[in-house]
Design a protein around this motif. Sequence first.
Motif, PDB file in Angstrom:
ATOM      1  N   UNK A 148       0.829  -1.204   0.000  1.00 18.19           N
ATOM      2  CA  UNK A 148       0.000   0.000   0.000  1.00 18.19           C
ATOM      3  C   UNK A 148       0.856   1.243   0.000  1.00 18.19           C
ATOM      4  N   UNK A 149       2.019   1.129  -0.597  1.00 18.86           N
ATOM      5  CA  UNK A 149       2.980   2.225  -0.548  1.00 18.86           C
ATOM      6  C   UNK A 149       2.481   3.423  -1.339  1.00 18.86           C
ATOM      7  N   UNK A 150       2.960   4.616  -0.977  1.00 22.80           N
ATOM      8  CA  UNK A 150       2.665   5.781  -1.813  1.00 22.80           C
ATOM      9  C   UNK A 150       3.192   5.554  -3.226  1.00 22.80           C
ATOM     10  N   UNK A 151       2.550   6.177  -4.174  1.00 23.08           N
ATOM     11  CA  UNK A 151       2.915   5.999  -5.575  1.00 23.08           C
ATOM     12  C   UNK A 151       3.443   7.325  -6.121  1.00 23.08           C
ATOM     13  N   UNK A 152       4.649   7.276  -6.676  1.00 20.69           N
ATOM     14  CA  UNK A 152       5.253   8.474  -7.235  1.00 20.69           C
ATOM     15  C   UNK A 152       4.886   8.565  -8.715  1.00 20.69           C
ATOM     16  N   UNK A 153       4.379   9.700  -9.101  1.00 18.20           N
ATOM     17  CA  UNK A 153       3.823   9.867 -10.436  1.00 18.20           C
ATOM     18  C   UNK A 153       4.571  10.978 -11.174  1.00 18.20           C
ATOM     19  N   UNK A 184      -7.309  11.917  -2.650  1.00 21.12           N
ATOM     20  CA  UNK A 184      -6.395  11.174  -1.763  1.00 21.12           C
ATOM     21  C   UNK A 184      -5.325  12.111  -1.203  1.00 21.12           C
ATOM     22  N   UNK A 185      -4.692  11.726  -0.093  1.00 16.57           N
ATOM     23  CA  UNK A 185      -3.546  12.510   0.354  1.00 16.57           C
ATOM     24  C   UNK A 185      -2.472  12.499  -0.726  1.00 16.57           C
ATOM     25  N   UNK A 186      -1.887  13.624  -0.954  1.00 12.95           N
ATOM     26  CA  UNK A 186      -0.820  13.689  -1.956  1.00 12.95           C
ATOM     27  C   UNK A 186       0.004  14.947  -1.745  1.00 12.95           C
ATOM     28  N   UNK A 187       1.132  14.984  -2.382  1.00 10.22           N
ATOM     29  CA  UNK A 187       1.981  16.176  -2.317  1.00 10.22           C
ATOM     30  C   UNK A 187       2.818  16.247  -3.582  1.00 10.22           C
ATOM     31  N   UNK A 188       3.271  17.458  -3.881  1.00  7.97           N
ATOM     32  CA  UNK A 188       4.172  17.655  -5.018  1.00  7.97           C
ATOM     33  C   UNK A 188       5.606  17.530  -4.514  1.00  7.97           C
ATOM     34  N   UNK A 189       6.333  16.576  -5.095  1.00  2.99           N
ATOM     35  CA  UNK A 189       7.752  16.450  -4.773  1.00  2.99           C
ATOM     36  C   UNK A 189       8.567  17.436  -5.606  1.00  2.99           C
ATOM     37  N   UNK A 190       8.014  17.793  -6.776  1.00  2.00           N
ATOM     38  CA  UNK A 190       8.617  18.804  -7.647  1.00  2.00           C
ATOM     39  C   UNK A 190       7.497  19.247  -8.581  1.00  2.00           C
ATOM     40  N   UNK A 191       7.819  20.145  -9.516  1.00  2.00           N
ATOM     41  CA  UNK A 191       6.785  20.569 -10.467  1.00  2.00           C
ATOM     42  C   UNK A 191       6.300  19.412 -11.328  1.00  2.00           C
ATOM     43  N   UNK A 192       7.123  18.399 -11.467  1.00  2.00           N
ATOM     44  CA  UNK A 192       6.756  17.314 -12.376  1.00  2.00           C
ATOM     45  C   UNK A 192       6.508  15.975 -11.674  1.00  2.00           C
ATOM     46  N   UNK A 193       6.498  15.983 -10.353  1.00  2.00           N
ATOM     47  CA  UNK A 193       6.307  14.715  -9.641  1.00  2.00           C
ATOM     48  C   UNK A 193       5.312  14.881  -8.489  1.00  2.00           C
ATOM     49  N   UNK A 194       4.344  13.976  -8.471  1.00  2.00           N
ATOM     50  CA  UNK A 194       3.374  13.947  -7.373  1.00  2.00           C
ATOM     51  C   UNK A 194       3.544  12.632  -6.626  1.00  2.00           C
ATOM     52  N   UNK A 195       3.495  12.704  -5.316  1.00  2.00           N
ATOM     53  CA  UNK A 195       3.482  11.501  -4.491  1.00  2.00           C
ATOM     54  C   UNK A 195       2.050  11.301  -4.014  1.00  2.00           C
ATOM     55  N   UNK A 196       1.440  10.200  -4.456  1.00  2.17           N
ATOM     56  CA  UNK A 196       0.061   9.896  -4.080  1.00  2.17           C
ATOM     57  C   UNK A 196       0.072   8.945  -2.901  1.00  2.17           C
ATOM     58  N   UNK A 197      -0.686   9.279  -1.877  1.00  2.57           N
ATOM     59  CA  UNK A 197      -0.789   8.398  -0.728  1.00  2.57           C
ATOM     60  C   UNK A 197      -0.067   8.904   0.498  1.00  2.57           C
ATOM     61  N   UNK A 198       0.593  10.018   0.351  1.00  3.49           N
ATOM     62  CA  UNK A 198       1.308  10.565   1.511  1.00  3.49           C
ATOM     63  C   UNK A 198       1.399  12.074   1.320  1.00  3.49           C
ATOM     64  N   UNK A 199       1.058  12.795   2.373  1.00  3.83           N
ATOM     65  CA  UNK A 199       1.221  14.235   2.264  1.00  3.83           C
ATOM     66  C   UNK A 199       2.265  14.694   3.266  1.00  3.83           C
ATOM     67  N   UNK A 200       2.385  15.989   3.374  1.00  6.83           N
ATOM     68  CA  UNK A 200       3.501  16.495   4.183  1.00  6.83           C
ATOM     69  C   UNK A 200       3.352  16.158   5.649  1.00  6.83           C
ATOM     70  N   UNK A 201       2.124  15.824   6.056  1.00  4.08           N
ATOM     71  CA  UNK A 201       1.922  15.431   7.447  1.00  4.08           C
ATOM     72  C   UNK A 201       2.093  13.931   7.613  1.00  4.08           C
ATOM     73  N   UNK A 202       2.439  13.249   6.534  1.00  2.08           N
ATOM     74  CA  UNK A 202       2.640  11.805   6.619  1.00  2.08           C
ATOM     75  C   UNK A 202       1.355  11.022   6.639  1.00  2.08           C
ATOM     76  N   UNK A 203       0.283  11.576   6.024  1.00  2.00           N
ATOM     77  CA  UNK A 203      -1.018  10.902   6.013  1.00  2.00           C
ATOM     78  C   UNK A 203      -0.941   9.617   5.210  1.00  2.00           C
TER      79      UNK A 203
END
Length: 196
Positions: free
Chosen positions: A47-52, A177-196
């Motif tokens: 169930x790991x976060x997915x980097x897109x 879903x919880x997510x965050x931008x790791x850069x302008x071109x990369x999104x991490x789905x499943x984890x946000x900056x609070x570690x959700x």
Amino acid sequence: MSDNQKVDKTRRNLVVATTVFGGAASVGAASPFVASMWPSERAKAAGAPVEVDISRLTPGELSVYEWRGQPVWVMRRTPGMLKDIKKDDAVVVDPDSEVPQQPQYAKNEYRSIKPELMVLVGICTHLGCSPTPKLQPSADMGPEWQGGFYCPCHGSKFDLAGRVYKGVPAPTNLVVPPHQFLSDSTILIGEDKKGA
Ligand code: FES
């Protein structure tokens, strides 16, 4: 519409399915583009976060990823789509996203961190079917339809921000879903900056 499917068995069973949703709304011809990228079996099991990587996602393009066994839609909305979302306020049940179907940072008019980048779990909030993208205005979908997602199971409709239309069986907006931008071109789905 065209479909391409490529399986690369040498690199983590990466599967890419492509459909093209093309054409301007004024042309009226839908040419869908959907790319699906599935993570490794190991990542799925955990169930790991997915980097897109969204660097090649063009305006109007929708990609589908799997996270925790669910489809997650990532779409680069066009300026026209963003305008159309504003027109939907009167026809959706929860225009201000009062029901907590999204992290706090996506409780805004476009239900997203960046207006143009939509990230939604593609599972209907009625009984769990996966709605079909119908991204262009269409008379068949009713006069108020500006493009969005249609669930064929019982007829629920969602707009281009995943907000549910009035008068359909689904009770709530689609989940962000919880997510965050790791850069302008990369999104991490499943984890946000609070570690959700
Ligand atoms: S599952 Fe989508 S409308 Fe029933």
